[in-house]
Design an enzyme around this catalytic site. Structure first.
Site, short mmCIF file in Angstrom:
data_model
loop_
_atom_site.label_atom_id
_atom_site.label_comp_id
_atom_site.label_asym_id
_atom_site.label_seq_id
_atom_site.Cartn_x
_atom_site.Cartn_y
_atom_site.Cartn_z
N ASP A 170 0.84 -1.21 0.00
CA ASP A 170 0.00 0.00 0.00
C ASP A 170 0.87 1.26 0.00
O ASP A 170 2.10 1.18 0.04
CB ASP A 170 -0.98 -0.01 1.19
CG ASP A 170 -0.30 -0.38 2.51
OD1 ASP A 170 0.92 -0.20 2.63
OD2 ASP A 170 -1.01 -0.87 3.41
N ASN A 194 -8.43 -1.80 13.75
CA ASN A 194 -9.82 -1.98 13.30
C ASN A 194 -9.96 -3.22 12.41
O ASN A 194 -10.99 -3.40 11.77
CB ASN A 194 -10.31 -0.72 12.57
CG ASN A 194 -9.49 -0.43 11.31
OD1 ASN A 194 -8.61 -1.20 10.94
ND2 ASN A 194 -9.77 0.69 10.65
N HIS A 219 -8.08 -3.90 9.72
CA HIS A 219 -7.72 -3.74 8.31
C HIS A 219 -6.47 -4.54 7.95
O HIS A 219 -5.63 -4.84 8.80
CB HIS A 219 -7.58 -2.24 7.93
CG HIS A 219 -6.37 -1.54 8.45
ND1 HIS A 219 -6.33 -0.18 8.68
CD2 HIS A 219 -5.12 -1.98 8.78
CE1 HIS A 219 -5.14 0.16 9.11
NE2 HIS A 219 -4.39 -0.90 9.18
N GLU A 221 -10.14 -1.09 4.70
CA GLU A 221 -10.78 -0.70 5.95
C GLU A 221 -12.09 -1.48 6.14
O GLU A 221 -12.62 -2.06 5.17
CB GLU A 221 -11.06 0.80 5.92
CG GLU A 221 -9.81 1.68 5.79
CD GLU A 221 -9.04 1.84 7.10
OE1 GLU A 221 -8.92 0.86 7.87
OE2 GLU A 221 -8.52 2.94 7.34
C1 F6R Z 1 1.11 -0.89 6.32
C2 F6R Z 1 -0.13 -1.64 6.37
C3 F6R Z 1 -1.04 -1.54 7.56
C4 F6R Z 1 -0.37 -2.06 8.83
C5 F6R Z 1 -1.33 -2.03 10.02
C6 F6R Z 1 -0.64 -2.40 11.30
O1 F6R Z 1 1.77 -1.10 5.08
O2 F6R Z 1 -0.44 -2.33 5.44
O3 F6R Z 1 -2.21 -2.26 7.28
O4 F6R Z 1 0.07 -3.36 8.61
O5 F6R Z 1 -1.91 -0.77 10.16
O6 F6R Z 1 0.30 -1.43 11.60
P1 F6R Z 1 1.39 -1.64 12.75
O7 F6R Z 1 2.24 -2.77 12.30
O8 F6R Z 1 2.16 -0.34 12.79
O9 F6R Z 1 0.64 -1.94 13.99
#
Ligand code: F6R
Length: 242
Positions: free
Chosen positions: A67, A136, A138, A143
């Site tokens: 992403d 959440n 995702h 989302e």
């Molecule tokens: C980032 C991504 C997000 C994270 C998620 C968890 O490239 O794809 O979906 O994997 O928000 O973030 P952390 O690892 O910082 O808790």
């Protein structure tokens, strides 16, 4: 879906790094996809150390980024571009020609998403996708409420994603939207390695792994994926009932 629970973040990161290395050892031309965020930092560190120690060869693999933030220049600290190049690709000796990332500065989002979808098809799909989970539920920027049938798309980010997203930048950065591979591409990856650590993830991990499969918890779709491997530390697994 397989679950693996580790004593701590270090052993979780070590096992995740081993799985990436084993994938590339068995299939040097493997197509990989990587997330950023805090969770995989230890995995990437250990992957680099182990790759050097074992003289692993990444010269034939191909890497996608999961992403990207829309409207943030790629060289800015905190973008998926900057993080993946600095934390992973450069240390592993992976060349620019072996990488395809979203261009968050595009002025044509549909064309950018088509380019990503086409590239994934051209490469024959993704062998191993390494992802984290948002508070959440995702995956990437898929989302809650996202259709499981979507491929690459842009996404308005939820409050919690915007709040945690700011922590990745070294200065306040306006963000509102992301570009992401869709759940159809997550579900189509041959192996999906989902990592989660820390008590903060315990509640969403329980919902994703043991709750109903629903678009409201995007990661719950992995329950139906035979090639999904969820690696967690004890703290993240603490609310699992089975
Ligand atoms: C980032 C991504 C997000 C994270 C998620 C968890 O490239 O794809 O979906 O994997 O928000 O973030 P952390 O690892 O910082 O808790």
């Amino acid at each position: 879906m397989q679950r693996q629970i580790f004593d701590d973040y270090e052993s979780l990161s070590s096992a995740a790094a081993d799985l990436v290395l084993e994938t590339v050892r068995q299939n040097p031309g493997a197509v990989l996809c990587f997330a950023t965020g805090n969770t995989p930092v230890g995995t990437y560190r250990q992957l680099i150390e182990k790759a050097r120690a074992r003289q692993a060869d990444f010269s034939q693999c191909f890497c996608f980024g999961l992403d990207e933030w829309v409207g943030v220049p790629p060289e800015k600290s905190g973008t998926c571009h900057q993080i993946l190049h600095e934390q992973l690709f450069k240390p592993l000796g992976i060349r620019g020609t072996q990488v395809h990332l979203f261009d968050g500065m595009t002025d044509d989002i549909s064309a950018e998403c088509r380019r990503m979808n086409e590239m994934i098809r051209q490469k024959g799909g993704i062998d191993l996708m390494l992802v984290g989970i948002g508070l959440n539920g995702h995956i990437g920027f898929n989302e809650p409420g996202c259709s499981p049938e979507l491929e690459a798309h842009d996404q308005e980010l939820h409050e919690s994603t915007l709040a945690s997203g700011q922590h990745y930048f070294n200065e306040p950065t306006p963000i509102a939207k992301g570009l992401t591979l869709g759940l159809a591409q997550v579900r189509a990856a041959r192996t999906v390695l989902l990592l989660a650590n820390g008590a903060g993830k315990a509640s969403i991990i329980q919902k994703a792994l043991e709750g109903p499969v629903t678009p409201e918890v995007p990661a719950s779709h992995l329950q139906q994926h035979e090639g999904a491997v969820v690696m967690m530390d004890k703290a993240a697994a603490a609310q699992l009932t089975q």
